[in-house]
Write an enzyme that holds these catalytic residues in place. Structure first.
Site, PDB file in Angstrom:
ATOM      1  N   GLN A 125       8.032   2.029   3.513  1.00  0.00           N
ATOM      2  CA  GLN A 125       8.869   1.940   2.309  1.00  0.00           C
ATOM      3  C   GLN A 125       9.062   3.387   1.852  1.00  0.00           C
ATOM      4  O   GLN A 125       8.170   3.960   1.229  1.00  0.00           O
ATOM      5  CB  GLN A 125       8.169   1.107   1.213  1.00  0.00           C
ATOM      6  CG  GLN A 125       9.018   0.924  -0.034  1.00  0.00           C
ATOM      7  CD  GLN A 125       8.204   0.422  -1.229  1.00  0.00           C
ATOM      8  OE1 GLN A 125       6.989   0.543  -1.265  1.00  0.00           O
ATOM      9  NE2 GLN A 125       8.901  -0.115  -2.218  1.00  0.00           N
ATOM     10  N   TYR A 149     -39.894  21.925  11.882  1.00  0.00           N
ATOM     11  CA  TYR A 149     -38.564  21.556  12.331  1.00  0.00           C
ATOM     12  C   TYR A 149     -38.636  21.237  13.819  1.00  0.00           C
ATOM     13  O   TYR A 149     -39.040  22.085  14.620  1.00  0.00           O
ATOM     14  CB  TYR A 149     -37.546  22.691  12.114  1.00  0.00           C
ATOM     15  CG  TYR A 149     -36.250  22.380  12.819  1.00  0.00           C
ATOM     16  CD1 TYR A 149     -35.456  21.314  12.385  1.00  0.00           C
ATOM     17  CD2 TYR A 149     -35.845  23.101  13.945  1.00  0.00           C
ATOM     18  CE1 TYR A 149     -34.281  20.975  13.068  1.00  0.00           C
ATOM     19  CE2 TYR A 149     -34.677  22.765  14.624  1.00  0.00           C
ATOM     20  CZ  TYR A 149     -33.900  21.703  14.179  1.00  0.00           C
ATOM     21  OH  TYR A 149     -32.758  21.369  14.855  1.00  0.00           O
ATOM     22  N   ASN A 209      -1.395 -12.237 -13.835  1.00  0.00           N
ATOM     23  CA  ASN A 209      -1.058 -12.276 -12.421  1.00  0.00           C
ATOM     24  C   ASN A 209      -2.019 -11.359 -11.661  1.00  0.00           C
ATOM     25  O   ASN A 209      -2.121 -10.170 -11.962  1.00  0.00           O
ATOM     26  CB  ASN A 209       0.391 -11.790 -12.256  1.00  0.00           C
ATOM     27  CG  ASN A 209       0.749 -11.521 -10.813  1.00  0.00           C
ATOM     28  OD1 ASN A 209       0.194 -12.123  -9.898  1.00  0.00           O
ATOM     29  ND2 ASN A 209       1.697 -10.612 -10.609  1.00  0.00           N
ATOM     30  N   ALA A 234     -53.061  28.145  17.465  1.00  0.00           N
ATOM     31  CA  ALA A 234     -52.295  28.438  16.248  1.00  0.00           C
ATOM     32  C   ALA A 234     -51.568  29.769  16.366  1.00  0.00           C
ATOM     33  O   ALA A 234     -52.063  30.699  16.985  1.00  0.00           O
ATOM     34  CB  ALA A 234     -53.231  28.465  15.049  1.00  0.00           C
ATOM     35  N   ARG A 245      -1.841   7.073 -11.748  1.00  0.00           N
ATOM     36  CA  ARG A 245      -2.905   7.094 -12.758  1.00  0.00           C
ATOM     37  C   ARG A 245      -4.266   7.512 -12.199  1.00  0.00           C
ATOM     38  O   ARG A 245      -5.190   7.795 -12.941  1.00  0.00           O
ATOM     39  CB  ARG A 245      -3.006   5.714 -13.437  1.00  0.00           C
ATOM     40  CG  ARG A 245      -1.830   5.425 -14.357  1.00  0.00           C
ATOM     41  CD  ARG A 245      -1.741   3.963 -14.764  1.00  0.00           C
ATOM     42  NE  ARG A 245      -1.129   3.134 -13.720  1.00  0.00           N
ATOM     43  CZ  ARG A 245      -0.945   1.816 -13.831  1.00  0.00           C
ATOM     44  NH1 ARG A 245      -1.347   1.182 -14.918  1.00  0.00           N
ATOM     45  NH2 ARG A 245      -0.379   1.139 -12.851  1.00  0.00           N
ATOM     46  N   ALA A 298       0.826  -1.212   0.000  1.00  0.00           N
ATOM     47  CA  ALA A 298       0.000   0.000   0.000  1.00  0.00           C
ATOM     48  C   ALA A 298       0.857   1.258   0.000  1.00  0.00           C
ATOM     49  O   ALA A 298       0.469   2.283   0.539  1.00  0.00           O
ATOM     50  CB  ALA A 298      -0.921  -0.013   1.211  1.00  0.00           C
TER      51      ALA A 298
HETATM   52  C1  UD1 Z   1       1.243  -5.575 -10.372  1.00  0.00           C
HETATM   53  C2  UD1 Z   1       2.037  -6.803 -10.821  1.00  0.00           C
HETATM   54  C3  UD1 Z   1       1.372  -7.399 -12.070  1.00  0.00           C
HETATM   55  C4  UD1 Z   1      -0.053  -7.757 -11.756  1.00  0.00           C
HETATM   56  C5  UD1 Z   1      -0.814  -6.562 -11.179  1.00  0.00           C
HETATM   57  C6  UD1 Z   1      -2.148  -7.025 -10.650  1.00  0.00           C
HETATM   58  C7  UD1 Z   1       4.368  -6.391 -10.237  1.00  0.00           C
HETATM   59  C8  UD1 Z   1       5.722  -6.055 -10.755  1.00  0.00           C
HETATM   60  N1  UD1 Z   1       3.390  -6.407 -11.132  1.00  0.00           N
HETATM   61  O1  UD1 Z   1       1.323  -4.609 -11.410  1.00  0.00           O
HETATM   62  O2  UD1 Z   1       2.079  -8.542 -12.487  1.00  0.00           O
HETATM   63  O3  UD1 Z   1      -0.693  -8.223 -12.917  1.00  0.00           O
HETATM   64  O4  UD1 Z   1      -0.100  -5.971 -10.091  1.00  0.00           O
HETATM   65  O5  UD1 Z   1      -2.949  -5.964 -10.237  1.00  0.00           O
HETATM   66  O6  UD1 Z   1       4.230  -6.649  -9.072  1.00  0.00           O
HETATM   67  N2  UD1 Z   1       3.385  -0.774  -4.389  1.00  0.00           N
HETATM   68  C9  UD1 Z   1       4.160  -0.565  -3.266  1.00  0.00           C
HETATM   69  N3  UD1 Z   1       5.451  -0.163  -3.424  1.00  0.00           N
HETATM   70  C10 UD1 Z   1       6.028   0.011  -4.623  1.00  0.00           C
HETATM   71  C11 UD1 Z   1       5.230  -0.238  -5.784  1.00  0.00           C
HETATM   72  C12 UD1 Z   1       3.936  -0.637  -5.629  1.00  0.00           C
HETATM   73  O7  UD1 Z   1       3.691  -0.693  -2.138  1.00  0.00           O
HETATM   74  O8  UD1 Z   1       7.216   0.368  -4.667  1.00  0.00           O
HETATM   75  C13 UD1 Z   1       1.990  -1.200  -4.208  1.00  0.00           C
HETATM   76  C14 UD1 Z   1       0.990  -0.254  -4.829  1.00  0.00           C
HETATM   77  O9  UD1 Z   1       0.582   0.698  -3.865  1.00  0.00           O
HETATM   78  C15 UD1 Z   1      -0.149  -1.191  -5.223  1.00  0.00           C
HETATM   79  C16 UD1 Z   1       0.537  -2.503  -5.485  1.00  0.00           C
HETATM   80  O10 UD1 Z   1       1.827  -2.411  -4.894  1.00  0.00           O
HETATM   81  O11 UD1 Z   1      -1.073  -1.345  -4.174  1.00  0.00           O
HETATM   82  C17 UD1 Z   1       0.672  -2.813  -6.953  1.00  0.00           C
HETATM   83  O12 UD1 Z   1       1.417  -1.813  -7.585  1.00  0.00           O
HETATM   84  P1  UD1 Z   1       1.060  -1.309  -9.042  1.00  0.00           P
HETATM   85  O13 UD1 Z   1       2.029  -0.262  -9.403  1.00  0.00           O
HETATM   86  O14 UD1 Z   1      -0.369  -0.991  -9.157  1.00  0.00           O
HETATM   87  O15 UD1 Z   1       1.407  -2.643  -9.882  1.00  0.00           O
HETATM   88  P2  UD1 Z   1       0.843  -3.059 -11.294  1.00  0.00           P
HETATM   89  O16 UD1 Z   1       1.586  -2.288 -12.345  1.00  0.00           O
HETATM   90  O17 UD1 Z   1      -0.611  -2.972 -11.306  1.00  0.00           O
HETATM   91 CA    CA Z   2      -2.135  -2.266  -9.962  1.00  0.00          CA
END
Ligand code: UD1
Ligand code: CA
Length: 462
Positions: A83, A372, A180, A429, A14, A8
């Protein structure tokens, strides 16, 4: 032993929002809360949430959410892991290394932006992971439109060979529709060993969690039956789609349970709402939060019920009811507004353009038009005349009004609080009542009408 980790930390570029993506709401709950909820069927020993972008906000929101929904006693406390730089999903899981040192169990990893997973799906994934003693097991789906997702390549035994992100795929690889879902179960001692070896040699220069499958074995893919469950929210359009899917699920469930929905597409129902059989929900009606509606009641058209309890055979027509209770056989509306702990008894009528705030009303009492009533307590069989107002606010403080059983107020009366009217009182009234009135009295508090016979305007002199 199972620990869960929720990713998270990302901003969710986006979404084009200041709010971290995982805090965007879907049916009254944040995405990340929904992800946590999807794990509620399995026995968990640790719950880790990886936060980064506006991490404090995510933390506060999750803690507050728990307080509201009442802590599930079986869940271990939430642990937040920072992170500080978001260098990818693999990098995010690397942050767990110091926290899970020596942990011998499985780690269930979920993306914080996959809010529609069913608890049954997670349970099933975990069962297969155990049964096959996999090093890792991941949830996959065959999507009609796999664009944007990582593609999963397996052998004939469903063992994963590699996962390639959409942007890293060749044209040929893009033809693979198996994706995935972002839900993985790892045997932590195996993952722990290989996590430090991840490299960022991909289009995004990020550390991908998905690359871990190259170093682990066996890694098994498990297809989810209903692919709608794994929708990942990356932009507002996905959020709207998820909302639709969730609504369809909720409405299908209530219709199967004996609730009539007229024009279901125009209705929204939160998944926290409880409905009994033979409830009828009319078009343009929205049921939210901790709301329950008992059998035989008819809500709508055009109503909003929020955090309220509605008894049997109640009708609510073009009205708004928030944080309130309505007992059986009562009619609300059209155009009434109940809020701030209004409690309405049985067989009452609260009608046109009536606002009730923090007001308790006994059985068989009517407030039918243009009133009211705030901070008031009314007995049984009271009749409130059209246009009666409680003046409950002196500019600084709110004051209470009490009205005894069977009392009646005339049209356009003002009751200046604090004030108590006894039982069987009649208010004439147009009165402005400022002092308490004992039982069995008529109170007239207005100037007497004067009629002057033969009186005419003088003709102006020319
Ligand atoms: C990711 C998967 C992809 C999968 C998809 C499913 C990877 C490399 N790719 O892609 O294979 O099909 O999810 O929805 O894992 N986040 C962190 N720290 C970071 C980056 C991301 O906590 O440094 C969290 C984001 O907040 C999010 C989740 O990880 O909740 C997924 O990250 P996102 O960037 O949406 O990954 P996708 O490109 O969707
Ligand atoms: Ca995603």
């Amino acid at each position: 032993m199972v620990a869960i980790a929720i990713l998270a930390a990302g901003r969710g570029t986006r979404m084009k929002s200041d709010l971290p993506k995982v805090l965007h709401e879907l049916g009254g709950r944040s995405l990340v809360e929904r992800v946590l909820q999807s794990c509620q069927q399995i026995q968990i020993t640790r719950r880790l949430v990886i936060v980064g972008y506006r991490g404090e906000l995510v933390k506060e929101s999750l803690i507050r959410g728990q307080e509201i929904s009442g802590k599930n006693l079986q869940s271990p406390p939430l642990e937040f892991v920072e992170q500080t730089e978001q260098l990818g999903t693999g990098h995010a899981i690397q942050q767990l290394l110091p926290h899970l040192e020596g942990f011998q169990g499985d780690l269930l990893v979920l993306n914080g932006d996959v809010p529609l997973l069913r608890a049954e799906t997670i349970t099933q994934l975990m069962a297969i992971h155990k049964q096959h003693q996999n090093s890792a097991t991941l949830l996959t789906a065959n999507l009609p439109n796999p664009q944007g997702y990582g593609r999963v390549f397996t052998d004939s035994q469903n063992l994963v060979q590699q996962i390639v992100e959409d942007r890293d795929c060749t044209q040929a690889q893009k033809q693979n529709h198996r994706i995935n879902a972002g839900v993985y179960c790892f045997h932590w001692p195996d993952l722990e060993k290989i996590l430090p070896a991840l490299k960022a040699d991909n289009d995004q220069k990020e550390y991908y969690l998905t690359d871990t499958v190259n170093f682990l074995s066996p890694v098994m893919a498990v297809d989810v039956e209903d692919y709608q469950e794994i929708l990942g929210i990356n932009d507002r359009k996905h959020l709207a789609t998820a909302c639709d899917i969730l609504q369809t699920r909720i409405k299908d469930k209530w219709m199967a349970a004996g609730v009539t929905l007229l024009d279901p597409n125009s209705i929204t129902i939160d998944d926290t709402v409880e409905l009994q059989p033979d409830v009828v929900i009319e078009p343009q009606t929205h049921l939210r939060g901790n709301t329950s509606i008992a059998s035989g009641s008819r809500i709508g058209p055009g109503s909003l019920i929020e955090n309220s309890q509605i008894g049997e055979n109640v009708t609510v027509l073009y009205s708004v009811v928030s944080d309130s209770m309505v007992a059986e056989n009562t009619r609300i509306g059209p155009y009434a507004h109940l809020r701030g702990h209004a409690e309405i008894g049985a067989n009452c009528r609260v009608g046109n353009f009536v606002e009730l705030k923090n007001t308790q009303i006994g059985d068989r009492t009517n407030v039918a038009h243009l009133s009211y009533l705030g901070d008031a307590t009314l007995g049984e069989k009271v009749n409130i005349g059209a246009g009666t107002i409680t003046a409950n606010y002196d500019g600084k403080n709110k004051h209470k009004t009490q009205i005894g059983d069977r009392s009646k107020t005339g049209s356009n009366s003002v009751l200046v609080a604090p004030i108590t009217l006894g039982e069987d009182v009649t208010v004439a009234a147009g009165s402005v009542v400022t002092e308490d009135v004992p039982n069995d009295c008529l109170v007239i508090a207005r100037s007497r009408q004067a009629v002057k016979p033969g009186w005419k305007l003088k003709e102006p002199q020319k």
